[in-house]
Design a protein around this motif. Structure first.
Motif, PDB file in Angstrom:
ATOM      1  N   LEU A  45      -2.405 -10.832  -9.136  1.00 54.60           N
ATOM      2  CA  LEU A  45      -2.459 -11.903  -8.153  1.00 54.60           C
ATOM      3  C   LEU A  45      -2.665 -11.342  -6.755  1.00 54.60           C
ATOM      4  CD1 LEU A  45       0.531 -14.036  -9.463  1.00 54.60           C
ATOM      5  CD2 LEU A  45      -1.908 -14.405  -9.878  1.00 54.60           C
ATOM      6  N   ASN A  46      -2.910 -12.255  -5.828  1.00 55.35           N
ATOM      7  CA  ASN A  46      -3.086 -11.822  -4.444  1.00 55.35           C
ATOM      8  C   ASN A  46      -1.750 -11.638  -3.729  1.00 55.35           C
ATOM      9  OD1 ASN A  46      -2.366 -14.475  -4.058  1.00 55.35           O
ATOM     10  ND2 ASN A  46      -4.450 -15.144  -3.628  1.00 55.35           N
ATOM     11  N   VAL A  47      -0.664 -12.103  -4.348  1.00 51.77           N
ATOM     12  CA  VAL A  47       0.651 -11.820  -3.773  1.00 51.77           C
ATOM     13  C   VAL A  47       1.254 -10.633  -4.496  1.00 51.77           C
ATOM     14  CG1 VAL A  47       1.078 -14.176  -3.004  1.00 51.77           C
ATOM     15  CG2 VAL A  47       1.803 -13.473  -5.292  1.00 51.77           C
ATOM     16  N   SER A  48       2.048  -9.845  -3.761  1.00 54.48           N
ATOM     17  CA  SER A  48       2.677  -8.683  -4.369  1.00 54.48           C
ATOM     18  C   SER A  48       3.907  -9.116  -5.158  1.00 54.48           C
ATOM     19  CB  SER A  48       3.112  -7.696  -3.277  1.00 54.48           C
ATOM     20  OG  SER A  48       3.863  -6.653  -3.869  1.00 54.48           O
ATOM     21  N   PRO A  49       4.065  -8.578  -6.382  1.00 58.32           N
ATOM     22  CA  PRO A  49       5.284  -8.890  -7.131  1.00 58.32           C
ATOM     23  C   PRO A  49       6.539  -8.328  -6.455  1.00 58.32           C
ATOM     24  CG  PRO A  49       4.003  -7.191  -8.255  1.00 58.32           C
ATOM     25  CD  PRO A  49       3.162  -7.673  -7.105  1.00 58.32           C
ATOM     26  N   VAL A  50       6.356  -7.425  -5.514  1.00 50.60           N
ATOM     27  CA  VAL A  50       7.509  -6.829  -4.841  1.00 50.60           C
ATOM     28  C   VAL A  50       8.239  -7.851  -3.978  1.00 50.60           C
ATOM     29  CG1 VAL A  50       8.133  -5.148  -3.061  1.00 50.60           C
ATOM     30  CG2 VAL A  50       6.535  -4.511  -4.876  1.00 50.60           C
ATOM     31  N   ASP A  51       7.478  -8.646  -3.240  1.00 54.26           N
ATOM     32  CA  ASP A  51       8.119  -9.581  -2.303  1.00 54.26           C
ATOM     33  C   ASP A  51       7.404 -10.917  -2.163  1.00 54.26           C
ATOM     34  OD1 ASP A  51       5.883  -8.728  -0.966  1.00 54.26           O
ATOM     35  OD2 ASP A  51       6.943  -7.679   0.630  1.00 54.26           O
ATOM     36  N   GLY A  52       6.405 -11.149  -2.997  1.00 54.13           N
ATOM     37  CA  GLY A  52       5.721 -12.435  -2.957  1.00 54.13           C
ATOM     38  C   GLY A  52       4.803 -12.628  -1.764  1.00 54.13           C
ATOM     39  N   VAL A  53       4.503 -11.541  -1.040  1.00 55.14           N
ATOM     40  CA  VAL A  53       3.692 -11.656   0.181  1.00 55.14           C
ATOM     41  C   VAL A  53       2.235 -11.304  -0.122  1.00 55.14           C
ATOM     42  CG1 VAL A  53       3.321 -10.692   2.495  1.00 55.14           C
ATOM     43  CG2 VAL A  53       5.651 -11.168   1.688  1.00 55.14           C
ATOM     44  N   ASN A  54       1.315 -12.133   0.379  1.00 54.20           N
ATOM     45  CA  ASN A  54      -0.120 -11.830   0.358  1.00 54.20           C
ATOM     46  C   ASN A  54      -0.403 -10.914   1.535  1.00 54.20           C
ATOM     47  OD1 ASN A  54      -2.907 -11.782   0.684  1.00 54.20           O
ATOM     48  ND2 ASN A  54      -3.167 -13.960   0.193  1.00 54.20           N
ATOM     49  N   ILE A  55      -0.711  -9.658   1.220  1.00 53.23           N
ATOM     50  CA  ILE A  55      -0.879  -8.672   2.307  1.00 53.23           C
ATOM     51  C   ILE A  55      -2.026  -9.049   3.239  1.00 53.23           C
ATOM     52  CG2 ILE A  55      -2.428  -7.130   1.033  1.00 53.23           C
ATOM     53  CD1 ILE A  55      -0.887  -4.761   2.297  1.00 53.23           C
ATOM     54  N   ASN A  56      -2.994  -9.794   2.707  1.00 54.44           N
ATOM     55  CA  ASN A  56      -4.130 -10.136   3.558  1.00 54.44           C
ATOM     56  C   ASN A  56      -3.862 -11.352   4.435  1.00 54.44           C
ATOM     57  OD1 ASN A  56      -6.560  -9.099   4.405  1.00 54.44           O
ATOM     58  ND2 ASN A  56      -7.797 -10.407   3.064  1.00 54.44           N
ATOM     59  N   ARG A  57      -2.596 -11.670   4.623  1.00 57.44           N
ATOM     60  CA  ARG A  57      -2.169 -12.646   5.616  1.00 57.44           C
ATOM     61  C   ARG A  57      -1.284 -12.005   6.686  1.00 57.44           C
ATOM     62  NH1 ARG A  57      -5.500 -14.417   3.435  1.00 57.44           N
ATOM     63  NH2 ARG A  57      -5.826 -16.382   2.366  1.00 57.44           N
ATOM     64  N   VAL A  58      -0.954 -10.718   6.528  1.00 56.17           N
ATOM     65  CA  VAL A  58       0.040 -10.114   7.429  1.00 56.17           C
ATOM     66  C   VAL A  58      -0.463  -8.885   8.180  1.00 56.17           C
ATOM     67  CG1 VAL A  58       1.933 -11.032   6.043  1.00 56.17           C
ATOM     68  CG2 VAL A  58       1.160  -8.689   5.634  1.00 56.17           C
ATOM     69  N   PHE A  59      -1.765  -8.571   8.051  1.00 64.47           N
ATOM     70  CA  PHE A  59      -2.280  -7.446   8.848  1.00 64.47           C
ATOM     71  C   PHE A  59      -2.236  -7.796  10.332  1.00 64.47           C
ATOM     72  CE2 PHE A  59      -4.384  -6.343   4.802  1.00 64.47           C
ATOM     73  CZ  PHE A  59      -4.014  -5.008   4.733  1.00 64.47           C
ATOM     74  N   PRO A  60      -1.954  -6.852  11.245  1.00 61.33           N
ATOM     75  CA  PRO A  60      -1.825  -5.407  11.020  1.00 61.33           C
ATOM     76  C   PRO A  60      -0.440  -4.948  10.567  1.00 61.33           C
ATOM     77  CG  PRO A  60      -1.642  -5.858  13.355  1.00 61.33           C
ATOM     78  CD  PRO A  60      -1.887  -7.186  12.680  1.00 61.33           C
ATOM     79  N   GLY A  61       0.381  -5.867  10.063  1.00 64.78           N
ATOM     80  CA  GLY A  61       1.642  -5.461   9.470  1.00 64.78           C
ATOM     81  C   GLY A  61       2.753  -5.250  10.457  1.00 64.78           C
ATOM     82  N   ASP A  62       3.895  -4.851   9.900  1.00 59.37           N
ATOM     83  CA  ASP A  62       5.096  -4.631  10.712  1.00 59.37           C
ATOM     84  C   ASP A  62       5.856  -3.444  10.112  1.00 59.37           C
ATOM     85  OD1 ASP A  62       7.538  -4.618  11.970  1.00 59.37           O
ATOM     86  OD2 ASP A  62       7.994  -6.732  11.576  1.00 59.37           O
ATOM     87  N   PRO A  63       5.953  -2.325  10.847  1.00 60.50           N
ATOM     88  CA  PRO A  63       6.618  -1.137  10.287  1.00 60.50           C
ATOM     89  C   PRO A  63       8.114  -1.340  10.038  1.00 60.50           C
ATOM     90  CG  PRO A  63       6.071  -0.791  12.602  1.00 60.50           C
ATOM     91  CD  PRO A  63       5.428  -2.090  12.210  1.00 60.50           C
ATOM     92  N   ASP A  64       8.671  -2.425  10.582  1.00 56.46           N
ATOM     93  CA  ASP A  64      10.089  -2.719  10.340  1.00 56.46           C
ATOM     94  C   ASP A  64      10.269  -3.948   9.451  1.00 56.46           C
ATOM     95  OD1 ASP A  64      10.917  -0.617  12.107  1.00 56.46           O
ATOM     96  OD2 ASP A  64      10.347  -1.913  13.783  1.00 56.46           O
ATOM     97  N   GLY A  65       9.202  -4.450   8.864  1.00 54.29           N
ATOM     98  CA  GLY A  65       9.270  -5.672   8.065  1.00 54.29           C
ATOM     99  C   GLY A  65       9.589  -5.395   6.614  1.00 54.29           C
ATOM    100  N   GLY A  66       9.261  -6.374   5.754  1.00 59.97           N
ATOM    101  CA  GLY A  66       9.430  -6.212   4.313  1.00 59.97           C
ATOM    102  C   GLY A  66       8.401  -5.236   3.766  1.00 59.97           C
ATOM    103  N   PRO A  67       8.490  -4.930   2.458  1.00 61.49           N
ATOM    104  CA  PRO A  67       7.630  -3.891   1.881  1.00 61.49           C
ATOM    105  C   PRO A  67       6.141  -4.132   2.093  1.00 61.49           C
ATOM    106  CG  PRO A  67       9.344  -4.514   0.321  1.00 61.49           C
ATOM    107  CD  PRO A  67       9.474  -5.450   1.487  1.00 61.49           C
ATOM    108  N   THR A  68       5.676  -5.354   1.897  1.00 65.74           N
ATOM    109  CA  THR A  68       4.241  -5.600   2.048  1.00 65.74           C
ATOM    110  C   THR A  68       3.828  -5.510   3.514  1.00 65.74           C
ATOM    111  OG1 THR A  68       4.107  -6.878   0.007  1.00 65.74           O
ATOM    112  CG2 THR A  68       2.401  -7.289   1.649  1.00 65.74           C
TER     113      THR A  68
END
Ligand SMILES: [Zn+2]
Length: 353
Positions: free
Chosen positions: A97-120
């Motif tokens: 799927l497009n969401v990660s099984p780790v945390d349910g987050v679609n990584i292509n909605r959260v770029f450029p990301g957060d180094p202090d956030g959840g795993p994705t």
């Protein structure tokens, strides 16, 4: 000969060498080993970063970039090419799927990301810090998901920087893919949008659908990557003619408002995915409990660029994305164009302009 060593984490490729390996990303509660091929050319040129496997269930992009990594020879390269075949290993190997099984987050909605956030979010930040931020050019490869039909296209975002936008438009047109989807601004958490905001020439390349992994589609994708690398001057030019292009902008995204069984009424046959007018019936969602029917209408006209092929849907499931031909003279401004019905979506293109 270029005398710059190319380094990502502990991987190093000296001038004129190709190195394969993986680099471990610390995601807080877990780690991910990110596979990479570094191709360090013998002559100066741009740094091109190519990712696949940002989403699970998208097989052809991974297949294609591994083939590309096999074929690229550093002696033929001007500049540097960084190839990441599986950018999101947990989503790719533990799911489809497009969401990660780790945390349910679609990584292509959260770029450029957060180094202090959840795993994705941390993974997105790692990919930006280690791969994308140093790039002159970024190519992110996707395809329709396992339950999605899709017309091949290349997408990019306008940034307002005329030189960058021109370079990106020319790059987008170099893959030999006819349909170019233009996003009118660089907002949002898509990888190519976030990269564009940092001044990187960035494109989204979509080829393939429905979980397919056929060799013909992969070879078409590799051919497009070689064309783009020749366009960029990373590889020597050949005599192939430029391919025709058509430019589009998103006109609508349609999401399900009911739970049930989806019966689309537009064609999913190859190359005849239809054009619809505002108000046309796109399909019906039937409640299997009592047969209640929920009719889905097109909120705007356009050509269906991708759509849901799966039977079961729930509120928020993306059913279709529509686009209209791009006309700079009549196009709505980014501030006034609203796309009705865009929910959380399953796409990688993010039709929100
Ligand atoms: Zn994707």
């Amino acid at each position: 000969m270029s005398d710059t060593t190319l380094s990502i984490g502990s991987l190093e490729a000296g001038p004129g060498t190709k190195v394969r390996g993986s680099v471990r990303a610390d995601l807080g509660t877990l780690t991910a080993d990110i596979p990479l091929t570094l191709v360090n050319g013998t002559r100066p040129g741009p740094r091109v970063v190519i990712t696949a496997g940002v989403h699970g269930g998208e097989f052809t992009p991974i297949d294609a970039v591994v083939r590309l990594a096999d074929r690229l020879e550093p002696g033929e390269v001007s500049g540097q090419v960084i190839i990441c075949p599986v950018a999101n290993p947990n989503a790719v190997y533990q799911g489809r799927l497009n969401v990660s099984p780790v945390d349910g987050v679609n990584i292509n909605r959260v770029f450029p990301g957060d180094p202090d956030g959840g795993p994705t979010e941390r993974l997105a930040a790692w990919l930006f810090a280690n791969l994308v931020d140093g790039a002159d050019v970024y190519v992110d490869l996707h395809c329709g998901g396992i339950d999605q039909v899709l017309r091949d296209f290349v997408g990019y975002r306008l940034t307002g920087d005329p030189d960058l936008d021109k370079a990106t438009a020319e790059l987008a047109g170099s893959f030999g893919i006819e349909d170019l989807m233009i996003g009118l601004n660089a907002d949002g958490g898509n990888s190519h949008a976030a990269a564009a905001r940092r001044g990187i020439s960035a494109v989204l390349v979509e080829v393939g659908e429905l979980g397919q992994r056929d060799g013909a589609t992969a070879r078409r994708r590799v051919d497009g990557l070689f064309r783009a690398l020749r366009h960029l001057g990373v590889l020597d030019p050949d005599d192939s003619a430029p391919a025709p292009i058509r430019e589009w902008v998103w006109s609508a995204g349609v999401t399900a408002e009911a739970t049930g069984l989806w019966y689309p009424e537009f064609s999913f046959d190859a190359d005849v995915i239809g054009e619809v007018a505002e108000g046309d019936v796109l399909g019906r969602i039937i409640d299997p409990t009592d047969g209640t029917e929920h009719t889905v209408h097109a909120p705007a006209g356009g050509r269906i660029i991708y759509g849901m092929h799966g039977l079961t849907v729930a509120p928020g499931t993306e059913l279709a994305a529509l686009a209209i031909p791009w006309d700079p003279d009549t196009a709505p401004s980014p501030d006034t164009l609203s796309v009705p019905g865009m929910g959380r979506g399953s796409d990688e293109a993010d039709p929100r302009p």
